[in-house]
Design a protein around this motif. Structure first.
Motif, PDB file in Angstrom:
ATOM      1  N   ASN A  80       0.820  -1.212   0.000  1.00 62.95           N
ATOM      2  CA  ASN A  80       0.000   0.000   0.000  1.00 62.95           C
ATOM      3  C   ASN A  80       0.857   1.266   0.000  1.00 62.95           C
ATOM      4  O   ASN A  80       0.530   2.245  -0.670  1.00 62.95           O
ATOM      5  N   SER A 170      -9.618  -1.029   8.845  1.00 61.50           N
ATOM      6  CA  SER A 170      -8.556  -1.043   9.844  1.00 61.50           C
ATOM      7  C   SER A 170      -8.341   0.367  10.374  1.00 61.50           C
ATOM      8  O   SER A 170      -8.495   1.344   9.627  1.00 61.50           O
ATOM      9  N   LYS A 292      -8.145   0.687   4.454  1.00 58.06           N
ATOM     10  CA  LYS A 292      -8.831  -0.511   3.988  1.00 58.06           C
ATOM     11  C   LYS A 292      -8.477  -1.694   4.877  1.00 58.06           C
ATOM     12  O   LYS A 292      -7.335  -1.824   5.347  1.00 58.06           O
ATOM     13  N   LEU A 293      -9.443  -2.551   5.121  1.00 65.71           N
ATOM     14  CA  LEU A 293      -9.207  -3.727   5.947  1.00 65.71           C
ATOM     15  C   LEU A 293      -8.048  -4.547   5.383  1.00 65.71           C
ATOM     16  O   LEU A 293      -8.032  -4.881   4.201  1.00 65.71           O
ATOM     17  N   GLY A 294      -7.066  -4.823   6.223  1.00 61.11           N
ATOM     18  CA  GLY A 294      -5.909  -5.593   5.797  1.00 61.11           C
ATOM     19  C   GLY A 294      -4.737  -4.779   5.294  1.00 61.11           C
ATOM     20  O   GLY A 294      -3.680  -5.347   4.982  1.00 61.11           O
ATOM     21  N   ASP A 296      -2.205  -3.435   6.392  1.00 65.27           N
ATOM     22  CA  ASP A 296      -1.410  -3.368   7.621  1.00 65.27           C
ATOM     23  C   ASP A 296      -0.184  -2.472   7.495  1.00 65.27           C
ATOM     24  O   ASP A 296       0.190  -1.786   8.444  1.00 65.27           O
TER      25      ASP A 296
END
Length: 344
Positions: A80, A170, A292-294, A296
């Motif tokens: 990301n 998240s 966004k979910l994930g 990390d």
């Protein structure tokens, strides 16, 4: 942060012609919130963190007993982070209607506020430039969808961390403590989040924690829409954006608004005819940067930014931003919530 420019902006906003003038100005602003904006122009026990804003409490993440516990900070990269760097811009979902948090200065047209300062700090850390940002206006009820559909990298928009939302996005560590409170006209007989709401028309934003609170305990208030309509319908009680509620209050379409006290303080600053009701918020909530979910690597990087943002006590970037934007309406805050990290 923009020096003393915010003070002149407050003067300008207070001179928009009283309640009627503010209603017109707010309605114009609210009408364009769906448009993309232009390119960038210690335990968590509250803000009283004399023990040090960088202290942490390690906890596990198997359950949601501690939703504010986030990933440990990291200055590293990942997929990301790489995507943001390849693009050369951070895309941030923000508000452009919340005075002192994320709002468009009516004279300069630039975005300013506490949340905007934080977005610029993230952009500076990842891209080396606080102006390397594409701001996108996101309504309250579209914050999660904007992340799920990759319209934005992060949402920095007074978004409360809670267990239900952690199933969908998240969160970073908490960067501000707030709570729900009632906003009403100064001459109203409403006294707070209590039985004085019985029979009153109460406005909330769709997808907000205020709406969830009213679902649990409404005290006889009317807060659900009983007819179909559009977002522009002045009779709707549940609206896409928090500021739409202020407009309805000013127009006499509702009797009260339930929203975060941090947002309500800004709305009261815009309109001297309204005020916060009750001695204090009836909930305790924490704002986080959502990704966004994930994602990390991005969450860990934002937590790294927040570590630096909190550091320095009274001279920290966090405190300077608070003093510039929020202290007048929310006095007495001595520091940010301290970070809490998961021990995974």
């Amino acid at each position: 942060m923009r020096g003393t420019g915010h003070r002149s902006a407050r003067v300008r906003m207070r001179g928009w012609g009283g309640v009627t003038g503010m209603a017109v100005a707010c309605a114009v602003t609210a009408a364009v919130t769906l448009l993309p904006l232009t390119h960038g122009d210690g335990s968590h026990g509250g803000q009283d963190t004399g023990r040090g804003v960088t202290s942490v409490v390690r906890t596990t993440a198997e359950s949601c007993a501690d939703p504010e516990a986030s990933l440990p900070p990291s200055g590293g990269g990942g997929p990301n982070i790489d995507k943001i760097r390849a693009r050369g811009k951070l895309i941030a979902g923000v508000d452009q209607n919340s005075f002192r948090w994320g709002y468009r200065d009516p004279e300069s047209g630039t975005l300013e506020g506490f949340d905007i300062d934080l977005v610029r700090a993230v952009a500076k850390d990842i891209l080396g430039d606080p102006d390397a940002v594409i701001f996108r206006a996101i309504p309250t009820n579209q914050r999660i969808a904007a992340l799920e559909h990759d319209r934005v990298d992060i949402v920095v928009r007074t978004m409360t961390i809670n267990c239900d939302r952690l199933k969908q996005v998240s969160f970073s560590t908490a960067y501000f403590q707030a709570g729900q409170q009632v906003l009403a006209a100064k001459g109203s007989d409403i006294t707070g989040y209590d039985r004085s709401l019985a029979g009153k028309r109460v406005c909330t934003a769709e997808g907000s924690t205020a709406y969830e609170a009213l679902e649990k305990e409404s005290f006889g208030a009317v807060f659900k829409d009983e007819h179909e309509g559009t977002a522009a319908d002045p009779d709707l009680l549940t609206v896409p954006n928090q500021l739409d509620c202020l407009v309805r209050l000013q127009l006499g379409k509702v009797d009260a608004v339930v929203t975060d006290n941090a947002l309500a303080a800004g709305q009261a600053a815009q309109d001297p005819a309204v005020e916060l009701k009750g001695d204090k918020p009836f909930t305790t909530e924490y704002y986080g940067v959502a990704a966004k979910l994930g994602a990390d690597d991005l969450v860990a990087r934002v937590n790294h930014v927040l570590e630096e943002y909190r550091r320095g006590g009274a001279s920290s970037p966090w405190m300077r931003s608070y003093q510039e934007w929020l202290e007048e309406g929310l006095p007495g805050v001595t520091g940010p919530p301290a970070a809490t990290y998961r021990s995974n």
